[in-house]
Design an enzyme around this catalytic site. Structure first.
Site, PDB file in Angstrom:
ATOM      1  CG  ASN A  10      -1.877   1.151   1.270  1.00 28.73           C
ATOM      2  OD1 ASN A  10      -1.506   2.290   0.996  1.00 28.73           O
ATOM      3  ND2 ASN A  10      -3.145   0.870   1.582  1.00 28.73           N
ATOM      4  CG  ASP A  12      -3.030   4.611   1.052  1.00 29.26           C
ATOM      5  OD1 ASP A  12      -3.830   4.143   1.893  1.00 29.26           O
ATOM      6  OD2 ASP A  12      -3.179   4.504  -0.170  1.00 29.26           O
ATOM      7  CG  HIS A  13       0.710   6.188   4.887  1.00 27.72           C
ATOM      8  ND1 HIS A  13      -0.178   7.197   5.181  1.00 27.72           N
ATOM      9  CD2 HIS A  13       0.091   5.041   5.199  1.00 27.72           C
ATOM     10  CE1 HIS A  13      -1.288   6.671   5.677  1.00 27.72           C
ATOM     11  NE2 HIS A  13      -1.160   5.375   5.688  1.00 27.72           N
ATOM     12  CG  HIS A  46      -7.905   4.162   0.970  1.00 26.94           C
ATOM     13  ND1 HIS A  46      -7.953   4.030   2.335  1.00 26.94           N
ATOM     14  CD2 HIS A  46      -9.161   4.505   0.590  1.00 26.94           C
ATOM     15  CE1 HIS A  46      -9.185   4.281   2.767  1.00 26.94           C
ATOM     16  NE2 HIS A  46      -9.938   4.558   1.711  1.00 26.94           N
ATOM     17  NE  ARG A  48      -8.050   7.236   4.658  1.00 26.09           N
ATOM     18  CZ  ARG A  48      -8.940   6.940   5.600  1.00 26.09           C
ATOM     19  NH1 ARG A  48     -10.073   7.627   5.691  1.00 26.09           N
ATOM     20  NH2 ARG A  48      -8.718   5.942   6.456  1.00 26.09           N
ATOM     21  NE  ARG A  52      -7.552  11.137   5.596  1.00 26.77           N
ATOM     22  CZ  ARG A  52      -8.059  10.648   6.741  1.00 26.77           C
ATOM     23  NH1 ARG A  52      -7.288   9.953   7.560  1.00 26.77           N
ATOM     24  NH2 ARG A  52      -9.317  10.864   7.069  1.00 26.77           N
ATOM     25  CG  HIS A  53      -3.339   9.101   1.738  1.00 25.24           C
ATOM     26  ND1 HIS A  53      -4.197   8.415   0.905  1.00 25.24           N
ATOM     27  CD2 HIS A  53      -3.566   8.595   2.988  1.00 25.24           C
ATOM     28  CE1 HIS A  53      -4.891   7.543   1.627  1.00 25.24           C
ATOM     29  NE2 HIS A  53      -4.531   7.635   2.892  1.00 25.24           N
ATOM     30  CD  GLU A  73      -7.081  -0.407   0.967  1.00 27.15           C
ATOM     31  OE1 GLU A  73      -6.745   0.717   1.378  1.00 27.15           O
ATOM     32  OE2 GLU A  73      -6.822  -1.451   1.578  1.00 27.15           O
ATOM     33  CB  THR A 104      -9.297   1.768   7.926  1.00 32.22           C
ATOM     34  OG1 THR A 104      -9.119   2.410   6.663  1.00 32.22           O
ATOM     35  CG2 THR A 104     -10.542   0.913   7.871  1.00 32.22           C
ATOM     36  CD  GLU A 154      -7.052  -6.178   2.872  1.00 32.57           C
ATOM     37  OE1 GLU A 154      -7.125  -6.099   1.628  1.00 32.57           O
ATOM     38  OE2 GLU A 154      -6.348  -5.416   3.564  1.00 32.57           O
ATOM     39  CG  HIS A 194      -5.512  -1.420   9.492  1.00 32.48           C
ATOM     40  ND1 HIS A 194      -5.735  -0.290   8.732  1.00 32.48           N
ATOM     41  CD2 HIS A 194      -5.329  -0.983  10.760  1.00 32.48           C
ATOM     42  CE1 HIS A 194      -5.695   0.774   9.521  1.00 32.48           C
ATOM     43  NE2 HIS A 194      -5.445   0.390  10.752  1.00 32.48           N
ATOM     44  N   GLY A 195      -2.181  -2.391   9.880  1.00 37.95           N
ATOM     45  CA  GLY A 195      -1.340  -2.328  11.077  1.00 37.95           C
ATOM     46  C   GLY A 195      -0.284  -3.415  11.155  1.00 37.95           C
ATOM     47  N   GLY A 216       1.226  -1.482   4.270  1.00 36.57           N
ATOM     48  CA  GLY A 216       1.681  -0.201   3.734  1.00 36.57           C
ATOM     49  C   GLY A 216       2.456   0.644   4.723  1.00 36.57           C
TER      50      GLY A 216
END
Ligand SMILES: CC(=O)[C@@H](O)[C@H](O)COP(=O)(O)O
Ligand SMILES: NCC(=O)COP(=O)(O)O
Length: 246
Positions: A10, A12-13, A46, A48, A52-53, A73, A104, A154, A194-195, A216
């Site tokens: 991922n 995103d960041h 993702h 959003r 935001r990203h 996503e 999320t 997922e 996630h995480g 990610g």
């Protein structure tokens, strides 16, 4: 030999860092190329609702440049469904979104909005997208996913990743193991994410039945110190070690 666990990276960041200053760098498109070269089996992003990203421009450019698969996503909204119909990603993962959330916070409540989700699944399958539902490791949500016609779920690993005591960690991990087995019995392909990071992923990757992990934040965080190519390769090695393929 145990089946390989696919790694969805991922990005995103990378975009979070770019948006922090409104510059053109770092470019998530460049990040995706590096991640693919380093062993990613797919790229997750993702867009959003608040952008935001990840920006639309990132998605459109990656549609033209990815060599692996795009896992888009998105929230279950008309705007995002229309965007997916324009982009035509290989995979779409329907996720819950709340503007005020930092990230999320939970899985999609499929059981509570079955008609809406089923309609989105049908619309996305019409464009040939493989639809995945991002849900908590909960048999009620797994059953609802089957009723909606999604071929993939997922499982949200946030409760496991963010557990604060060994007891909480073990309880969340057991719930994941049971949910994977339950979903597989229902004929679903089972991903998770996630995480997940470099110290909690191996045992999740070792769960029989896990098809793909989407990771990610931890990879991009490590890339700050070792570079993205190495960060992806390090996570790939963990997944292979988990399946005795190192
Ligand atoms: C659904 C999920 O767990 C992540 O893929 C999602 O992208 C998290 O949102 P942020 O990337 O904005 O933290
Ligand atoms: N769906 C999970 C994902 O794509 C990555 O989540 P994270 O590793 O950034 O928490």
């Amino acid at each position: 030999m145990n089946p390989r666990v696919l790694l969805g990276v991922n990005i995103d960041h990378v975009a979070t860092l770019r948006q922090a200053r409104g510059t053109r760098y770092p470019d998530p498109v460049q990040a995706a190329m590096i991640a693919e070269e380093a062993g990613a089996d797919g790229i997750t992003l993702h867009p959003r609702e608040d952008r935001r990203h990840i920006q639309d421009r990132d998605v459109l450019l990656l549609r033209e440049t990815l060599q692996t698969k795009m896992n888009l996503e998105m929230a279950v909204t008309e705007a995002m469904l229309a965007f997916a119909e324009q982009v035509r990603p290989e995979c779409v993962c329907l996720v819950p979104e709340k503007r005020e959330e930092l990230t999320t916070e939970g899985g999609l409540d499929v059981d509570g909005q079955e008609d809406r989700v089923a309609s989105a699944c049908e619309r996305l399958s019409r464009i040939g997208a493989e639809v995945s539902l991002f849900i908590d490791p909960d048999p009620v949500q797994i059953d609802a996913a089957v009723r909606c016609g999604a071929p993939v779920v997922e499982l949200h690993t946030g409760e496991y990743a963010e557990a604060r005591t060994p007891e909480e960690t073990e309880a969340a991990f057991s719930a994941l193991v049971e949910a994977v087995a339950y979903a597989r019995k229902k004929g679903l392909v089972v991903n998770a994410g996630h995480g997940l990071h470099y110290h909690n992923t191996e045992r999740v990757a070792a769960i029989p039945g896990i098809h793909e992990l989407n990771i990610g934040h931890a990879i991009i965080a490590r890339a700050v110190f070792v570079g993205l190519k190495q960060a992806v390769a390090d996570m790939r090695a963990i997944l292979d070690r988990a399946r005795g393929r190192a």
